[in-house]
Design a protein around this motif. Structure first.
Motif, PDB file in Angstrom:
ATOM      1  N   ALA A 147       0.911  -1.546   0.069  1.00  0.00           N
ATOM      2  CA  ALA A 147      -0.274  -0.179  -0.557  1.00  0.00           C
ATOM      3  C   ALA A 147       0.297   1.275  -0.230  1.00  0.00           C
ATOM      4  CB  ALA A 147      -0.886  -0.040   1.218  1.00  0.00           C
ATOM      5  N   LEU A 148       2.036   0.904   0.748  1.00  0.00           N
ATOM      6  CA  LEU A 148       2.714   2.038   0.679  1.00  0.00           C
ATOM      7  C   LEU A 148       5.011   2.116   0.049  1.00  0.00           C
ATOM      8  CD1 LEU A 148       2.011   3.996   4.152  1.00  0.00           C
ATOM      9  CD2 LEU A 148       1.337   4.554   1.715  1.00  0.00           C
ATOM     10  N   SER A 149       5.299   2.667  -0.880  1.00  0.00           N
ATOM     11  CA  SER A 149       5.889   2.276  -1.140  1.00  0.00           C
ATOM     12  C   SER A 149       7.413   2.695  -0.286  1.00  0.00           C
ATOM     13  CB  SER A 149       6.076   2.609  -2.272  1.00  0.00           C
ATOM     14  OG  SER A 149       5.668   1.257  -2.983  1.00  0.00           O
ATOM     15  N   ASN A 150       7.264   4.196  -0.527  1.00  0.00           N
ATOM     16  CA  ASN A 150       8.235   4.501   0.672  1.00  0.00           C
ATOM     17  C   ASN A 150       8.552   6.464   0.556  1.00  0.00           C
ATOM     18  OD1 ASN A 150      11.284   5.158   0.870  1.00  0.00           O
ATOM     19  ND2 ASN A 150      12.229   6.199  -0.567  1.00  0.00           N
TER      20      ASN A 150
ATOM     21  N   GLY B 129      -4.812  12.028  -3.957  1.00  0.00           N
ATOM     22  CA  GLY B 129      -4.608  10.727  -4.646  1.00  0.00           C
ATOM     23  C   GLY B 129      -5.387   9.818  -5.469  1.00  0.00           C
ATOM     24  N   GLU B 130      -5.742   8.775  -6.489  1.00  0.00           N
ATOM     25  CA  GLU B 130      -6.626   8.354  -6.705  1.00  0.00           C
ATOM     26  C   GLU B 130      -6.935   7.099  -5.680  1.00  0.00           C
ATOM     27  OE1 GLU B 130      -5.305   6.986 -10.952  1.00  0.00           O
ATOM     28  OE2 GLU B 130      -6.724   7.842 -11.905  1.00  0.00           O
TER      29      GLU B 130
ATOM     30  N   ILE C 272      -0.658  11.647  -3.798  1.00  0.00           N
ATOM     31  CA  ILE C 272       0.683  10.213  -3.882  1.00  0.00           C
ATOM     32  C   ILE C 272      -0.453   9.813  -5.036  1.00  0.00           C
ATOM     33  CG2 ILE C 272       0.009   7.969  -2.516  1.00  0.00           C
ATOM     34  CD1 ILE C 272       0.296   9.621   0.070  1.00  0.00           C
ATOM     35  N   LYS C 273       0.730   8.272  -5.495  1.00  0.00           N
ATOM     36  CA  LYS C 273       0.059   7.725  -6.242  1.00  0.00           C
ATOM     37  C   LYS C 273       1.410   6.119  -5.852  1.00  0.00           C
ATOM     38  CE  LYS C 273       0.965   6.939 -11.958  1.00  0.00           C
ATOM     39  NZ  LYS C 273       0.988   7.489 -13.080  1.00  0.00           N
TER      40      LYS C 273
ATOM     41  N   LEU D 152      -1.543  12.817 -13.178  1.00  0.00           N
ATOM     42  CA  LEU D 152      -1.401  11.054 -11.793  1.00  0.00           C
ATOM     43  C   LEU D 152      -2.584   9.920 -12.950  1.00  0.00           C
ATOM     44  CD1 LEU D 152      -2.053  12.066  -8.294  1.00  0.00           C
ATOM     45  CD2 LEU D 152      -0.295  11.057  -9.259  1.00  0.00           C
ATOM     46  N   ALA D 153      -3.358  10.732 -13.423  1.00  0.00           N
ATOM     47  CA  ALA D 153      -4.310  10.097 -14.368  1.00  0.00           C
ATOM     48  C   ALA D 153      -3.871   9.076 -15.450  1.00  0.00           C
ATOM     49  CB  ALA D 153      -5.654  10.398 -14.383  1.00  0.00           C
TER      50      ALA D 153
END
Length: 255
Positions: free
Chosen positions: A24-27, A42-43, A217-218, A247-248
């Motif tokens: 769900a979260l990377s860095n 964020g989407e 956030i993406k 983003l999209a």
């Protein structure tokens, strides 16, 4: 002064039977200064809610650190976490989270009751808040007797009455009509002007355009951020709309 510092945050969920993992979260790394008003966008599925839950100490990251006023909230013991939230965080939710069996006044008092404050202390805190939020005339009413905008102002009062270091808002305008939403955003701007730090997760471009900084956030990472600087709300709206379009579509050029 730096109030919130998020360092290399990662969150991996394992499915019920352990067969698959979802990152769900990377860095995620960012900071928020004392007195800032920051929106996170964020989407759906980008990791916003996961991030908010970790910042609210409702969930633990797989790795990484979160410091609030110098204290690493990731390492707080489960037995101490509720008291930490009451003493440091204020929450404003999309669906208000008011108890229908309590009056508006008692709903606002609830976190102070749990903290074992005296009635005189609670009342002295409520009076200026109720005046500023224009809810004096509904304090003795019950949530089902007032409008959605009034419920949300009561929820803001409940968040502020503990005098929190940080207010976390989760889609605060999501259940409001446009007039009530604008009134709430004006309230947020006014309490921020008095020094209250606010971090708001929202899908609303209008809501985000009132913030002083917007983080995007993406795929579980910070994609971009916009600082207000000298921009008007209208300029912020246009800049946010453009970034969300990127983003999209998967674009990277944010200039």
């Amino acid at each position: 002064m730096r109030l919130l510092e998020v360092r290399s945050l990662k969150k991996i969920y394992t499915t019920r039977f352990g067969g698959n993992q979802v990152q769900a979260l990377s860095n995620v790394t960012f900071s928020v200064d004392q007195g800032e008003y920051v929106a996170i966008m964020g989407e759906s599925g980008s990791g916003k809610t996961t991030l908010l839950n970790i910042l609210a100490s409702l969930d633990k990251p797989t790795s990484g650190e979160v410091f609030l006023d110098g204290k690493n909230i990731v390492t707080i013991k489960d037995s101490e976490i509720s008291a930490f939230r009451r003493e440091n965080l204020g929450f404003v939710f999309q669906d208000f989270n008011l108890l229908d069996t309590f009056s508006i006044e008692d709903n606002i008092f609830l976190p102070l009751v749990l903290a074992q404050k005296t009635y005189d202390d609670m009342n002295s805190r409520l009076k200026p808040l109720a005046k500023r939020l224009e809810i004096n005339d509904i304090l003795k009413k019950f949530p089902y007797e007032v409008s959605g905008g009034q419920k949300q102002r009561a929820a803001v009062a409940r968040a502020l009455i503990t005098q929190p270091k940080l207010v976390l808002a989760d889609e605060p305008t999501g259940a409001l009509d446009s007039k009530s939403a604008m009134n709430l955003l004006k309230i947020f701007s006014s309490i921020n002007a008095l020094g209250q730090t606010i971090l708001m997760v929202t899908h609303s471009i209008v809501a985000a355009s009132h913030a002083n900084r917007v983080l995007f956030i993406k795929d579980g990472e910070i994609f971009n951020q916009i600082y207000r600087g000298s921009m008007s709300n209208e300029d912020m709206y246009q800049k946010i709309s453009f970034t969300l379009a990127l983003l999209a579509t998967g674009g990277n050029d944010v200039e």
